[in-house]
Scaffold this motif. Structure first.
Motif, PDB file in Angstrom:
ATOM      1  N   THR A 190      -2.118 -13.436  -0.300  1.00 21.28           N
ATOM      2  CA  THR A 190      -1.214 -12.424   0.234  1.00 21.28           C
ATOM      3  C   THR A 190      -0.070 -12.202  -0.744  1.00 21.28           C
ATOM      4  O   THR A 190       0.581 -13.152  -1.184  1.00 21.28           O
ATOM      5  N   PRO A 248      -5.172 -16.120   2.947  1.00 25.06           N
ATOM      6  CA  PRO A 248      -3.711 -16.156   3.116  1.00 25.06           C
ATOM      7  C   PRO A 248      -2.961 -16.442   1.827  1.00 25.06           C
ATOM      8  O   PRO A 248      -1.904 -15.884   1.580  1.00 25.06           O
ATOM      9  N   PRO A 250      -7.474  -7.929  13.330  1.00 28.17           N
ATOM     10  CA  PRO A 250      -6.245  -8.436  13.955  1.00 28.17           C
ATOM     11  C   PRO A 250      -6.444  -8.732  15.439  1.00 28.17           C
ATOM     12  O   PRO A 250      -7.138  -7.999  16.144  1.00 28.17           O
ATOM     13  N   ARG A 268      -3.402  -6.936   4.268  1.00 31.27           N
ATOM     14  CA  ARG A 268      -2.036  -7.451   4.132  1.00 31.27           C
ATOM     15  C   ARG A 268      -1.230  -6.711   3.060  1.00 31.27           C
ATOM     16  O   ARG A 268      -0.516  -7.309   2.255  1.00 31.27           O
ATOM     17  N   ARG A 321      -2.805  -2.718   6.511  1.00 30.08           N
ATOM     18  CA  ARG A 321      -1.613  -3.541   6.734  1.00 30.08           C
ATOM     19  C   ARG A 321      -1.952  -4.911   7.315  1.00 30.08           C
ATOM     20  O   ARG A 321      -1.424  -5.931   6.870  1.00 30.08           O
ATOM     21  N   GLU A 322      -2.816  -4.924   8.305  1.00 33.48           N
ATOM     22  CA  GLU A 322      -3.064  -6.172   9.021  1.00 33.48           C
ATOM     23  C   GLU A 322      -4.205  -6.994   8.434  1.00 33.48           C
ATOM     24  O   GLU A 322      -4.222  -8.217   8.578  1.00 33.48           O
ATOM     25  N   ILE A 323      -5.175  -6.343   7.811  1.00 30.49           N
ATOM     26  CA  ILE A 323      -6.331  -7.064   7.279  1.00 30.49           C
ATOM     27  C   ILE A 323      -6.191  -7.291   5.772  1.00 30.49           C
ATOM     28  O   ILE A 323      -6.348  -8.415   5.288  1.00 30.49           O
ATOM     29  N   ARG A 356       1.676  -4.080   2.223  1.00 34.33           N
ATOM     30  CA  ARG A 356       2.884  -3.529   2.815  1.00 34.33           C
ATOM     31  C   ARG A 356       3.536  -2.571   1.819  1.00 34.33           C
ATOM     32  O   ARG A 356       3.614  -2.869   0.620  1.00 34.33           O
TER      33      ARG A 356
END
Length: 977
Positions: free
Chosen positions: A976, A973, A700, A725, A721-723, A727
């Motif tokens: 995700t 992406p 990130p 993705r 969470r950031e790599i 949640r």
């Protein structure tokens, strides 16, 4: 009893049906074949009737075989009223009890309305069967008892009309009437041919009257099952007191002998066949002696045979858990199926039966289960219970989704589109709510999804359910059926889908239809009362589906097991509370009142279970199983098993301890096989503490100030969470939890500040409480939570307003975001301060509201640098609305039960340290070799992370060194979720 009549018995362990026919043929030997047709054989169940008929091979002339439970078929008796439907009586009693609870609400909760009616109907049926009138209850002296029993005694006086001459009888009442009239008819017209009553000890009043009537004529015979010929005649005298002997297996026999004015020495063996394990019968007979005379163990124990013979084909499995018990039993049944032996699991624990069936399913073995499964747990039963609980209350998100995902909802060609929309709706409800979706919300949401038909279908189904109030049972049932059938039909088709299909669907419709037929007797009910009533009615129903069961493997209750011979018997779940089951609490009469009225004690059921146990444990080969621990605590072995074990341990001269050790050793063999069944073929190494090392390009480049603390304490959470993705999903049911409380409090402070804060024209306190009321009304749909949170805000209002007066300037930023490129890096830091005030000298004051205690000085120094980083961003121009601004102060405002303000040092030295520390942290993760370690510096080990399961925390602990794990593939992406 006529002197020429006979009382005979069959000892435990023998096949009763086989011995009954063998003895009957022996007595009919030498007579012409048609003589058998003149015999009337009374048996206690339809299963026993079928078994007796099957024993007449090759085909021969059969006796007349009738049921003691259906006396009216014996001979036409004019003037007998029809039996009143049991449900009608219960509905009538529900109305009476509802009035009682209205007058005395502390007597019982309204949710138990139907349960009380059911137990009272059972009491009334028992009174009729035992010949006890309401006047007998009214005559009981309860002056020395608690007020509760006096109240119930007064209430029971209103049931007298149900015993009047014009009242419709229940099942047991009518059976008692038939038995009386049959006895009177036979007194004038003696029954033709020999009459034989077999398989009962007269535990029911009507059956006892029939036995007495039959044995009053010469030549008639009573054949009792499981008679203990090993019990000394002198011991029968100790069974006279019901208070101490009701739970003994032979107590019912003693009670019947008293009725017949007979003695135990008049009981003769029906046949000369020896039981399969006579030594075991002697052992069990001594072990089950009534508690006051167990001193006879020492006296009579020396007369027992070698206990190794008694235990030769007896196995004891003491499993560490119910699962281990179920696995062991399933393995035993599997071996029996493979070797061609018949085997029966005898248990009153339905949980064990279901677990064993599930394990047997691994090998494609379907047992013949006599109990079926509860209708309430079937698909239609669950759907009906779910819809019954919707009326008169707000529907929650989890209730709605539970309904929409039910396999019978939209069980037509509409199922596919319906499930796609349901999945999308679930994500919406988890993320945005509302907590209580209603019909209008569903219409609006579905229209936004270009599915107006779906929304109209659900809207029509749920319209008005929240406003449903007290109405008649007929109307309750009509709207309940309408709602359920509408949901089952789906939005693309008419009809009811698969709701009423199959055995479960037919059973559910029959249960609903029976309620509809009797609904005129149900009176007026509130939605809550209707839900309790419907749940009570459906809970008593069972579903028996037609299946192709294995011919040798059976699961039976203790009563059904007596009717079927088996090479191997497994007595399962032999724990107190399971076998025997504890008597249900009687809300109407205590033990003293029952004895005074002439009714049966609760221990009657234990005595009948003891009789079943004595017959089952006497089988040719028996395996006893129990779990030493349940889900929550240690279990207590069944009283019969406890006595058996204690007796064997106390007889070393008879090799008792050695025999007991052999039983347990044979049980351990099966337990070890069960452990092996679940033991992996190869040991699976435990996971190590992970520290994933993703490529630099995937790391990130932007984090909020709150994410910096997470990066310090639990870098793995940033990685997930950031790599990756990933949640965490919001809860399915919205609750007034800590997170919502924090959101609401921040919103209140924002509205308060926008309306002038403490300087408002209406006054600071009025402004604060007005803001609180507005936000709570919009954000918190739970009245109790609204009231509680408002009172908390009111409690801290004076402190907060004084703090505002002393510190606040002019608000220039409220919940607005900013961003700052960290100098010397490509990393962007973002923030959304709760509030920034401009002071008179041009400097700014940054606030952060906390619903709990503000972080300590040490926490601020090393971990929680949220305010310090926001101050750094403000001075470096990270907030465009402010421009570069000097920070005068930064304060954590704790608005918990003990309000507190905690200032953060924002001098140039502190800000310089923050800049340097942040840059160093960011640069460390610019190193390609740096991994994102799991739980690097948690404040407390007990604190959980959203990603503990992903990191497999528990297989490793926080003392281990992290293992660097290179990561090659990462989601694009478009991947995700």
């Amino acid at each position: 009893m006529n002197p020429q009549s006979q009382i005979c018995g069959v000892p435990p362990g023998l096949d009763f049906a086989e011995e009954l026919v063998r003895g009957l043929r022996a007595r009919m030997a030498g007579q012409p074949p048609e003589a058998m047709a003149r015999v009337t054989l009374w048996v206690n169940s339809s299963g026993m009737r079928s078994r007796v008929r099957a024993q007449f091979t090759p085909p021969a002339i059969l006796p007349k075989i009738r049921l003691v439970t259906d006396l009216a078929e014996a001979i036409p008796l004019p003037g007998l009223p029809p039996t009143e439907p049991p449900l009608r009586r219960r509905l009538q009693l529900t109305q009476l009890i509802a009035k009682l609870l209205d007058a005395e609400p502390d007597l019982a909760p309204r949710a138990s309305l139907y349960a009380l009616a059911d137990s009272l109907a059972g009491l009334m049926d028992e009174m009729a069967g035992e010949g006890v009138s309401p006047e007998a209850l009214a005559a009981i002296d309860v002056s020395d008892h608690s007020l509760h029993w006096a109240r119930t005694q007064r209430f029971l006086s209103i049931i007298a009309p149900f015993f009047g001459p014009d009242a419709s009888p229940q099942t047991e009442t009518r059976r008692h009437m038939v038995a009386q009239q049959l006895a009177e008819f036979w007194a004038k017209n003696p029954p033709p041919g020999p009459q034989i009553i077999a398989g009962t000890t007269g535990s029911r009043g009507a059956t006892a009257l029939l036995i007495k009537a039959v044995l009053s004529f010469p030549g008639n015979i009573l054949v009792m099952p499981g008679h203990d010929f090993d019990m000394p005649h002198a011991l029968w005298d100790s069974l006279g007191d019901a208070l101490t002997a009701e739970d003994h297996p032979q107590y019912r026999t003693r009670r019947l002998l008293d009725l017949l004015e007979a003695t135990p020495d008049q009981i003769r063996p029906w046949t000369e066949t020896l039981p399969p394990a006579p030594e075991r019968n002697k052992l069990v007979s001594l072990a089950l002696r009534p508690a006051p005379v167990t001193d006879q163990w020492l006296e009579e124990g020396r007369d027992l045979p070698d206990l190794r013979l008694a235990a030769e084909k007896l196995t004891l499995i003491e499993a560490p858990s119910p699962r281990a018990e179920a696995l062991s039993v399933a393995l035993i049944l599997r071996e029996a199926a493979e070797t061609g032996r018949s085997a029966t699991l005898v248990s009153q624990d339905r949980d064990l039966a279901r677990q064993v069936s599930a394990v047997l399913d691994r090998w494609g073995i379907v047992p013949d289960d006599s109990s079926g499964r509860p209708l309430a747990l079937s698909a239609p039963g669950r759907l009906l219970r779910m819809t019954a609980g919707l009326f008169g209350r707000q529907m929650t998100g989890d209730q709605l989704l539970g309904l929409l995902k039910h396999p019978l909802v939209a069980s037509t060609e509409a199922r596919g589109p319906h499930m796609m929309l349901t999945r999308t709706l679930e994500l919406h409800l988890r993320r945005k709510g509302p907590a209580h979706p209603d019909a209008q919300f569903l219409r609006d949401w579905a229209s936004a999804q270009n599915a107006p038909d779906w929304g109209m279908w659900l809207g029509a189904a749920f319209d008005g359910i929240e406003q449903a109030g007290e109405t008649s049972l007929t109307e309750h049932l009509a709207r309940h059926r309408r709602l359920t059938e509408t949901l089952a039909g789906g939005h693309l088709a008419e009809g009811t889908g698969r709701l009423w299909e199959g055995a479960a669907g037919e059973g559910a419709e029959a249960a609903l239809a029976s309620l509809e037929r009797e609904s005129e007797h149900g009176g007026m009910l509130s939605p809550g009362d209707y839900t309790a009533l419907f749940d009570g009615v459906i809970a008593a129903q069972q579903v028996r589906e037609t299946i192709l069961a294995h011919p040798l493997i059976r699961i039976k209750g203790s009563r059904e097991a007596r009717e079927l011979p088996s090479d191997l018997l497994i007595l399962g779940a032999l724990n107190d509370g399971s076998w025997p089951r504890l008597p249900p609490p009687d809300p109407w009469l205590n033990r003293y009142m029952r004895v005074a009225a002439g009714l049966l004690l609760p221990e009657r059921r234990i005595g009948l279970s003891a009789h079943d146990f004595q017959q089952a444990v006497a089988g040719a080969e028996v395996i006893i199983t129990r779990a030493t621990r349940g889900a929550e605590a240690e279990t207590v072995p069944s009283r019969w098993l406890n006595r058996l074990v204690n007796l064997m341990q106390g007889l070393p001269d008879k090799h008792g301890p050695e025999a007991l050790a052999g039983m347990r050793a044979k049980g351990r063999v099966w337990l070890e096989m069960a452990r092996g069944l679940e033991r992996p073929e190869a040991e699976v190494p435990r996971a190590r503490r992970p520290a994933p090392v993703p490529p630099l390009a995937a790391r990130p480049t932007t984090l909020p100030v709150t994410g910096i603390e997470t990066l310090i304490r639990d870098p793995y959470a940033i990685y997930a969470r950031e790599i990756l993705r990933l949640r965490k999903l919001d809860p399915l049911r919205a609750e007034p939890d800590v997170r919502l409380r924090g959101t609401v409090l921040h919103r209140v402070m924002e509205v308060f500040a926008k309306r002038g804060g403490h300087k408002a024209e209406t006054g600071g306190y009025a402004n604060l409480m007005s803001a609180a009321d507005e936000v709570l009304e919009a954000e918190v749909p739970w009245p109790a939570a609204r009231a509680l949170w408002r009172s908390r805000i009111a409690r801290i209002a004076d402190w907060f307003l004084a703090f505002e007066e002393a510190h606040a300037g002019e608000p220039v930023m409220l919940e607005k975001g900013g961003a700052l490129l960290v100098p010397g890096t490509t990393f962007t830091l973002t923030a959304r301060p709760d509030r920034i005030d401009r002071l008179d000298d041009g400097r700014v004051h940054i606030y952060d509201y906390k619903t709990g205690t503000p972080p300590s000085e040490k926490q601020q120094q090393y971990f929680n640098q949220q305010l310090l980083l926001q101050a750094m961003m403000a001075e470096d121009g990270g907030f465009p609305r402010l421009g570069p601004a000097q920070v005068a102060a930064a304060t954590y405002v704790g608005l918990g039960s003990t309000p507190k303000a905690s200032s953060v040092a924002v001098d140039s030295e502190s800000l310089a340290r923050a800049r340097e520390g942040l840059k160093k942290l960011i640069e460390s993760y610019s190193d390609p070799a740096q991994g994102y370690s799991a739980r690097r510096a948690m404040q407390k080990q007990a604190f959980g992370s959203d990603y503990d399961q992903l990191s497999r925390f528990g297989e490793w602990d926080m003392t281990e060194e992290p293992e660097r794990l290179p990561v090659d593939h990462l989601p694009r992406p478009e991947e995700t979720p």
